[in-house]
Motif scaffolding. Sequence first.
Motif, PDB file in Angstrom:
ATOM      1  N   ILE A 110       0.738  -1.359  -0.049  1.00  0.00           N
ATOM      2  CA  ILE A 110      -0.013   0.009  -0.084  1.00  0.00           C
ATOM      3  C   ILE A 110       0.968   1.141   0.028  1.00  0.00           C
ATOM      4  CG2 ILE A 110      -1.705   1.577   1.386  1.00  0.00           C
ATOM      5  CD1 ILE A 110      -2.947  -1.059   2.245  1.00  0.00           C
ATOM      6  N   GLU A 111       1.894   1.240   0.690  1.00  0.00           N
ATOM      7  CA  GLU A 111       2.969   2.459   0.827  1.00  0.00           C
ATOM      8  C   GLU A 111       3.538   2.589  -0.292  1.00  0.00           C
ATOM      9  OE1 GLU A 111       6.183   4.539   3.504  1.00  0.00           O
ATOM     10  OE2 GLU A 111       5.596   2.460   4.023  1.00  0.00           O
ATOM     11  N   HIS A 112       4.133   1.777  -0.879  1.00  0.00           N
ATOM     12  CA  HIS A 112       4.914   1.959  -2.207  1.00  0.00           C
ATOM     13  C   HIS A 112       3.757   2.437  -3.257  1.00  0.00           C
ATOM     14  CE1 HIS A 112       8.052   1.830  -4.965  1.00  0.00           C
ATOM     15  NE2 HIS A 112       7.335   0.853  -5.803  1.00  0.00           N
ATOM     16  N   SER A 113       2.891   1.846  -3.659  1.00  0.00           N
ATOM     17  CA  SER A 113       1.601   2.148  -4.521  1.00  0.00           C
ATOM     18  C   SER A 113       1.216   3.419  -4.324  1.00  0.00           C
ATOM     19  CB  SER A 113       0.632   1.172  -4.473  1.00  0.00           C
ATOM     20  OG  SER A 113       1.094  -0.366  -4.641  1.00  0.00           O
ATOM     21  N   LEU A 114       0.866   4.037  -3.263  1.00  0.00           N
ATOM     22  CA  LEU A 114       0.638   5.281  -3.081  1.00  0.00           C
ATOM     23  C   LEU A 114       1.523   6.293  -3.251  1.00  0.00           C
ATOM     24  CD1 LEU A 114      -1.614   4.790   0.145  1.00  0.00           C
ATOM     25  CD2 LEU A 114      -2.545   5.457  -2.029  1.00  0.00           C
ATOM     26  N   ARG A 115       2.816   5.779  -2.834  1.00  0.00           N
ATOM     27  CA  ARG A 115       3.963   6.942  -3.103  1.00  0.00           C
ATOM     28  C   ARG A 115       4.323   7.180  -4.579  1.00  0.00           C
ATOM     29  NH1 ARG A 115       7.675   4.289  -0.703  1.00  0.00           N
ATOM     30  NH2 ARG A 115       7.794   5.422   1.348  1.00  0.00           N
ATOM     31  N   LEU A 116       3.893   6.230  -5.315  1.00  0.00           N
ATOM     32  CA  LEU A 116       4.141   6.422  -7.098  1.00  0.00           C
ATOM     33  C   LEU A 116       2.816   7.097  -7.269  1.00  0.00           C
ATOM     34  CD1 LEU A 116       5.357   2.730  -8.098  1.00  0.00           C
ATOM     35  CD2 LEU A 116       6.704   4.794  -7.659  1.00  0.00           C
ATOM     36  N   LEU A 117       1.776   6.804  -7.043  1.00  0.00           N
ATOM     37  CA  LEU A 117       0.756   7.607  -7.279  1.00  0.00           C
ATOM     38  C   LEU A 117       0.551   9.118  -6.782  1.00  0.00           C
ATOM     39  CD1 LEU A 117      -2.509   5.267  -6.605  1.00  0.00           C
ATOM     40  CD2 LEU A 117      -1.448   6.207  -8.863  1.00  0.00           C
ATOM     41  N   TRP A 118       1.129   9.184  -5.665  1.00  0.00           N
ATOM     42  CA  TRP A 118       1.299  10.679  -4.993  1.00  0.00           C
ATOM     43  C   TRP A 118       2.263  11.332  -5.786  1.00  0.00           C
ATOM     44  CZ3 TRP A 118       5.298  13.686  -3.593  1.00  0.00           C
ATOM     45  CH2 TRP A 118       4.877  14.801  -2.876  1.00  0.00           C
ATOM     46  N   CYS A 119       3.496  10.839  -6.138  1.00  0.00           N
ATOM     47  CA  CYS A 119       4.291  11.675  -7.006  1.00  0.00           C
ATOM     48  C   CYS A 119       3.820  11.867  -8.476  1.00  0.00           C
ATOM     49  CB  CYS A 119       5.552  10.607  -7.158  1.00  0.00           C
ATOM     50  SG  CYS A 119       6.491  10.525  -5.643  1.00  0.00           S
ATOM     51  N   TYR A 120       3.106  10.752  -9.064  1.00  0.00           N
ATOM     52  CA  TYR A 120       2.572  11.050 -10.481  1.00  0.00           C
ATOM     53  C   TYR A 120       1.424  12.252 -10.272  1.00  0.00           C
ATOM     54  CZ  TYR A 120       0.173  10.220 -14.913  1.00  0.00           C
ATOM     55  OH  TYR A 120      -0.282  10.394 -16.074  1.00  0.00           O
ATOM     56  N   GLU A 121       0.492  12.202  -9.488  1.00  0.00           N
ATOM     57  CA  GLU A 121      -0.605  13.117  -9.209  1.00  0.00           C
ATOM     58  C   GLU A 121       0.025  14.622  -9.081  1.00  0.00           C
ATOM     59  OE1 GLU A 121      -4.148  12.706  -9.907  1.00  0.00           O
ATOM     60  OE2 GLU A 121      -2.978  10.911 -10.639  1.00  0.00           O
ATOM     61  N   ASN A 122       0.882  14.757  -7.983  1.00  0.00           N
ATOM     62  CA  ASN A 122       1.671  15.909  -7.845  1.00  0.00           C
ATOM     63  C   ASN A 122       2.856  16.305  -8.500  1.00  0.00           C
ATOM     64  OD1 ASN A 122      -0.387  16.653  -5.424  1.00  0.00           O
ATOM     65  ND2 ASN A 122       0.427  14.567  -4.797  1.00  0.00           N
ATOM     66  N   GLN A 123       3.129  15.735  -9.497  1.00  0.00           N
ATOM     67  CA  GLN A 123       4.252  15.812 -10.447  1.00  0.00           C
ATOM     68  C   GLN A 123       5.579  16.247  -9.511  1.00  0.00           C
ATOM     69  OE1 GLN A 123       4.004  16.206 -13.842  1.00  0.00           O
ATOM     70  NE2 GLN A 123       2.132  15.152 -13.329  1.00  0.00           N
ATOM     71  N   ARG A 124       5.595  15.320  -8.687  1.00  0.00           N
ATOM     72  CA  ARG A 124       7.009  15.213  -7.887  1.00  0.00           C
ATOM     73  C   ARG A 124       7.645  13.990  -7.938  1.00  0.00           C
ATOM     74  NH1 ARG A 124       4.933  19.711  -6.758  1.00  0.00           N
ATOM     75  NH2 ARG A 124       5.204  20.936  -4.984  1.00  0.00           N
ATOM     76  N   HIS A 125       7.998  13.749  -9.191  1.00  0.00           N
ATOM     77  CA  HIS A 125       8.546  12.343  -9.658  1.00  0.00           C
ATOM     78  C   HIS A 125       9.915  11.742  -8.834  1.00  0.00           C
ATOM     79  CE1 HIS A 125       5.344  12.167 -12.672  1.00  0.00           C
ATOM     80  NE2 HIS A 125       5.787  13.265 -13.175  1.00  0.00           N
ATOM     81  N   TYR A 126      10.753  13.036  -8.655  1.00  0.00           N
ATOM     82  CA  TYR A 126      11.997  12.696  -7.904  1.00  0.00           C
ATOM     83  C   TYR A 126      11.837  12.333  -6.503  1.00  0.00           C
ATOM     84  CZ  TYR A 126      11.108  17.702  -6.486  1.00  0.00           C
ATOM     85  OH  TYR A 126      10.311  18.730  -6.045  1.00  0.00           O
ATOM     86  N   HIS A 127      10.717  12.270  -5.686  1.00  0.00           N
ATOM     87  CA  HIS A 127      10.390  11.985  -4.556  1.00  0.00           C
ATOM     88  C   HIS A 127       9.992  10.639  -4.612  1.00  0.00           C
ATOM     89  CE1 HIS A 127       9.408  16.322  -3.009  1.00  0.00           C
ATOM     90  NE2 HIS A 127      10.712  16.001  -2.620  1.00  0.00           N
ATOM     91  N   CYS A 128       9.864   9.624  -5.506  1.00  0.00           N
ATOM     92  CA  CYS A 128       9.321   8.298  -5.363  1.00  0.00           C
ATOM     93  C   CYS A 128      10.472   7.345  -4.997  1.00  0.00           C
ATOM     94  CB  CYS A 128       8.994   7.819  -6.795  1.00  0.00           C
ATOM     95  SG  CYS A 128      10.247   7.721  -7.912  1.00  0.00           S
ATOM     96  N   ILE A 129      11.783   7.877  -4.901  1.00  0.00           N
ATOM     97  CA  ILE A 129      12.580   6.562  -4.248  1.00  0.00           C
ATOM     98  C   ILE A 129      13.628   7.624  -3.437  1.00  0.00           C
ATOM     99  CG2 ILE A 129      12.882   5.504  -6.514  1.00  0.00           C
ATOM    100  CD1 ILE A 129      15.408   6.434  -7.061  1.00  0.00           C
TER     101      ILE A 129
END
Length: 497
Positions: A130-149
């Motif tokens: 759940i955490e990793h899946s939501l992290r990727l979605l959060w980064c995509y939706e908020n245009q913060r792709h460098y925060h995913c790892i």
Amino acid sequence: SSVNEFDEGRGECNSTRGGLHSLSSLTKYKPMAFQVKLGQDILLGNEFQDRMRKLEIQSCRRQINEFPSGVCEVKHLVPDSHRCFLKFVLFGLAPSLRGGTKSSDDTGTKENPSLPLLPTIFITALSSIIEHSLRLLWCYENQRHYHCIARASEYYVTLDGHGQRDRHDVMISPFLIDGTSKNKLISLIGAPAFAMLSDLFASPSPDAPNIRSAVCHGTLDDAVVAELEELGQWAIVLNGGLNTTQTKQAQTDNNEPFLIDASCALISCLDLISSGVSGQPNKSRYEPVYSYTAMAKRDLGDILSKIDEIDSLISKNTHILNCVESMEEQQSKLCKDMGLLRVDTKALTDMVYRVFPTMVKDPINDIWTIEDVFVEHGSNIVLTNGIAAQKLLSDISREAKAYLTAIRDGMNTLTITPTCTKDKRAVKSMTRFCGISKMTVDFYSFSVYIALLMIMVVHRDTLAVKSSSVVKGDVMILDLHRDDVVKAVERTRMTLS
């Protein structure tokens, strides 16, 4: 079986495992208890395989949005990299919560020795997904792709971690770290799912389960080790090394009902989130139960209810009314002075609705909305900065309940004819106790008023919105000095005690 009692609540956990007591509250409040029941239906129902298959498909389903420009937007909850892991959790670990599995061999179908209960391992694995899946979605939706790892010497977005929210983004915070940009993940997964995530993973209440913290910071370590040992024994049994009776005691000791509740809550949460991401949202009516605002609303509801009940007892019970009238004759000035403190219940209710707009919502018919998320976020900030007012409300709620219980338990004493010194003392004591009931409820109403007054003043100072519906047009609120209100709360708490 413990989940069948979800509507009754469960009180305190008697588990010796440190930290598991917080999971006992998962069935304490109806919105979360209902979600636990939904998870139970998925995990423990007769259509287990079909429900799990449906949940797997829903979690991995792609939602494709085509724009006039020709650009296609593809969204799904669980990324390709974690789909095998999800399948293992749903079809490998989840059956352990049912008490056994079946498999087939060359000669037909046989039942394997009962798979040991593995709720802690299940919780750990599903929380990670759940955490990793939501992290990727959060980064995509908020245009913060460098925060995913994670990167060296840099923070990245986490599921909880509000204590360091000034250093990094938090997935289930309504705003991004800049304090002004709204979290677009809320629109994707829906307000009810966002509220449930906050309750499960990042709420301040002592009752809150805070599952991710328990998983990542050692609370569940002993339980995980115990389950791994049992799993090892089960594997030996499967290969003929031990008989089943040698592992039965360990399985019984590890049957922790609160861990089962947490497992059911996580499955229900996954179902709620994935339905929103896949474009087929559930019509859930979940709303927060562990936030500062939810706690304050619950205390206020209980207090106003208890005030009405005590008033009703005074007016309808002749014996109590006689005690009150006798006290008013003996202590006329005191009773009159206390009566001047009385704040009408309707006036208090109006103040409550001004301070907590979401309290007017009907939990049965009204759905928790995105607007409600941000309104409650503001209330939570105010209560964080006005913790004394929240403690006062908690004190009043506890004392009003105790006082009402004591009156109900002892009022039959007023009907007896004393025949001995002991009975005479009991009647006299209860007569005085009931005699102050009107003064007590007068003071309870005044105490609520003082608490609400402080919350309104803190709202004025914290959010700096003097035109808001909470303080607009209220000259007294605009002119009150915060230090004076804080002192009033302190004196009120002293008097209450």
